[in-house]
Every structure is written in structure tokens, then in C-alpha cells.
Design an enzyme around this catalytic site. Sequence first.
Site, PDB file in Angstrom:
ATOM      1  N   ARG A 238     -14.004  -0.999  63.978  1.00 48.87           N
ATOM      2  CA  ARG A 238     -13.936  -1.935  62.868  1.00 48.87           C
ATOM      3  C   ARG A 238     -14.636  -3.221  63.314  1.00 48.87           C
ATOM      4  O   ARG A 238     -14.490  -3.653  64.463  1.00 48.87           O
ATOM      5  CB  ARG A 238     -12.487  -2.252  62.482  1.00 48.87           C
ATOM      6  N   GLU A 267     -17.993  -6.946  55.987  1.00 44.64           N
ATOM      7  CA  GLU A 267     -18.881  -6.001  55.284  1.00 44.64           C
ATOM      8  C   GLU A 267     -18.882  -6.271  53.783  1.00 44.64           C
ATOM      9  O   GLU A 267     -17.821  -6.532  53.228  1.00 44.64           O
ATOM     10  CB  GLU A 267     -18.406  -4.560  55.563  1.00 44.64           C
ATOM     11  N   HIS A 285     -21.975   1.407  58.194  1.00 42.75           N
ATOM     12  CA  HIS A 285     -20.623   2.002  58.233  1.00 42.75           C
ATOM     13  C   HIS A 285     -20.678   3.463  57.795  1.00 42.75           C
ATOM     14  O   HIS A 285     -20.024   3.856  56.819  1.00 42.75           O
ATOM     15  CB  HIS A 285     -19.619   1.193  57.395  1.00 42.75           C
TER      16      HIS A 285
HETATM   17  C1  GLV Z   1     -13.934   4.945  58.560  1.00 42.84           C
HETATM   18  O1  GLV Z   1     -14.273   3.879  58.977  1.00 42.84           O
HETATM   19  C2  GLV Z   1     -12.607   5.444  58.693  1.00 42.84           C
HETATM   20  O2  GLV Z   1     -11.707   4.735  59.159  1.00 42.84           O
HETATM   21  O3  GLV Z   1     -12.401   6.597  58.305  1.00 42.84           O
END
Ligand code: GLV
Length: 319
Positions: A238, A267, A285
Site C-alpha cells: 500500500r 492514488e 496498482h
Molecule cells: C490489492 O491491492 C488488494 O489488496 O487486493
Amino acid sequence: MSFHVYVTRRIAEPGMKRLEQAGVSLEVNPEDRALARAELLAKVRGCDGVLCQLTDAIDEEVLDAAPQVRVFANYAVGYNNIDVAACRRRGIVVTHTPGVLTDATAEMAWALLFAAARRVAESDRFVRAGCWTGWGPMQFLGTELAGATLGVVGAGRIGTAFALKSRGFGMRVLYADREASEPLERELGARRVALGALLRESDFLSLHVPLTPETRHLIGRAELEAMKPTAILVNTSRGPVIDEAALVTALREGRIGGAGLDVYENEPELMPGLTELPNAVLCPHTGSATVAARSRMAELAATDLIRVLRGEEPLHPVP
Ligand code: GLV
Ligand code: GLV
């Protein structure tokens, strides 16, 4: 079932199919974009179950707007977008999608690691721009993996899968975690060290921790300064785990060698200066974005949402 289910954004087909076949009253955001806050607040009203995305902040305000809701099924393994404690207080179940995106995300970490090490994105831009005039002995020299030290922060499912995929690359593996990892020590002879030692010794450092109050800005200015000036930092976890402003400064000033990033602090906004840095490889992402992973995530999220509405135990409640 006469339950009302809202899907905040269309997910992979196997999940949509499962929801359609469950006989619920199903409403899906018709647009392929994240819901605005006001839309989310309006849409959850009257819902019994919501299938949500990591871009939807599920907080007290949303819960107040959705007094009837019994389950939030998050289409992600990370669930920092949901106030889980508030849900628990109200008896609302939260589910997520662990396990099925482990390899996809670990593979993305390797893609970013290789891309940063061998300057793939930078080279691609160079070739496309028509700048290449022929082979050169000193063009795009990168960093070799063989014999280098790989540092893994967080030896959960994804961190472990990522580290195990180093077999074959001939790397020395170190990791930092609260607990010892039996598979990493047995399979790789990996050593568990404190974060400080990991920062100092790693040639490649990859982050695999969930975002919690303890891991926010885990990698800040001091940590970046402790790293080798040639080190490459990879983040598929993250964004807020890294202090992105400090990272931009460190990359610009050559305090670390490079970075491969799939996630960002705010983001989809990027820290000013980030896109100008040639030594940063940037993905949007997409760590879990394989056909296989997204199909299984969709199935898992839909299945658990239906299970909870039917009064069954979900298979993957958040821990
Ligand atoms: C993606 O970032 C997830 O947490 O699945
Ligand atoms: C997340 O799924 C992890 O445990 O790494």
C-alpha cells in the site's frame, strides 16, 4: 432471496455470474469508474450486502447511511479502506480475498524489481523516442541480481511467495517480520533481521506488509538514508507504507538507486516530481491484475457475500 445487493464497480465475470444466479436483487454501478463519495452514500442505502473495491472508503458515515447492510465483501486482500472495528461493533461482516492473488502480486513485485534493476521502462522510452543509434558498451548499465542481497519486509502470504520465487536467482535472502518464517529459513536459508539491518544490507528491498497505523510511513527519510545508494525499493503493498515525498527526494538525490512502485500514497495522485524520475518504474496498482487472479477474487467476494446473506459463515472474513 429478496436481498438487495450493490456492486460498486463491475468485477470479473465469474463473480458477476455468481451474484446473478443467487437470485438477489442486484444493482451494479453502470460505469467503469470508482463511485464518488456522494454516490456511494446514496447507493448503499437500503442494501443488505455491498461488494466494494479498495477505492471505496467504508467508514462510519457509510455505515450510518446503510443501516440494513449485513456484509461488505471487499474485492481485495487488503482492507485498510474499511473501518473493520466499526463494522464489528454493528455486527456487520467484512470479507476479503486472500490467497488467490498471492502469486499474481508476488510476480508483479518481481516484474518491478527486474524493470528497475535493468532499467526496462527507461530503455523502452529511449527506443520509442528514436534515440537509439546502435549498440553501446556503456548503455543502460543496470544491477545484477546474482549474488545480491534480497530484503523482504513482511513474511506473510505474499512476502513469502515473493521470496520463494528468488530460487534460481542466486540471491542471499534476509527478511524482517515479527515472527520467524519456517518456509523462508528452510527453503532459502533466509535470515530474520531487524528492519535497520535489512535496510543497510539489502540491494533489493520489497515491501509486503498490510497498511496499519504501525506501518504507515514505515519507510521514511531516515530509512531511505539507511539504505545503500545503489539499492532498489519495490512496493506492491500500500502506498502510505512509504513516505512518498521522502522517496521522491531520495530518488532525485541518488540516495537510493531506484524504485519499482505499484501503489501510491494518494492514488491516483502522484507526488510531484515522481514521473520525472528516470529511476522510478511506475505501475497503476495492478498487482493482482491477472485474468486468473481477478476471476478468483470475483468468485471469492461474490460467494462470501451470498453466504453471509444466507446466514452461512463466510469463507474469508477479515481476521
Ligand atoms: C490489492 O491491492 C488488494 O489488496 O487486493
Ligand atoms: C497478504 O495477502 C499477505 O498475507 O501477504
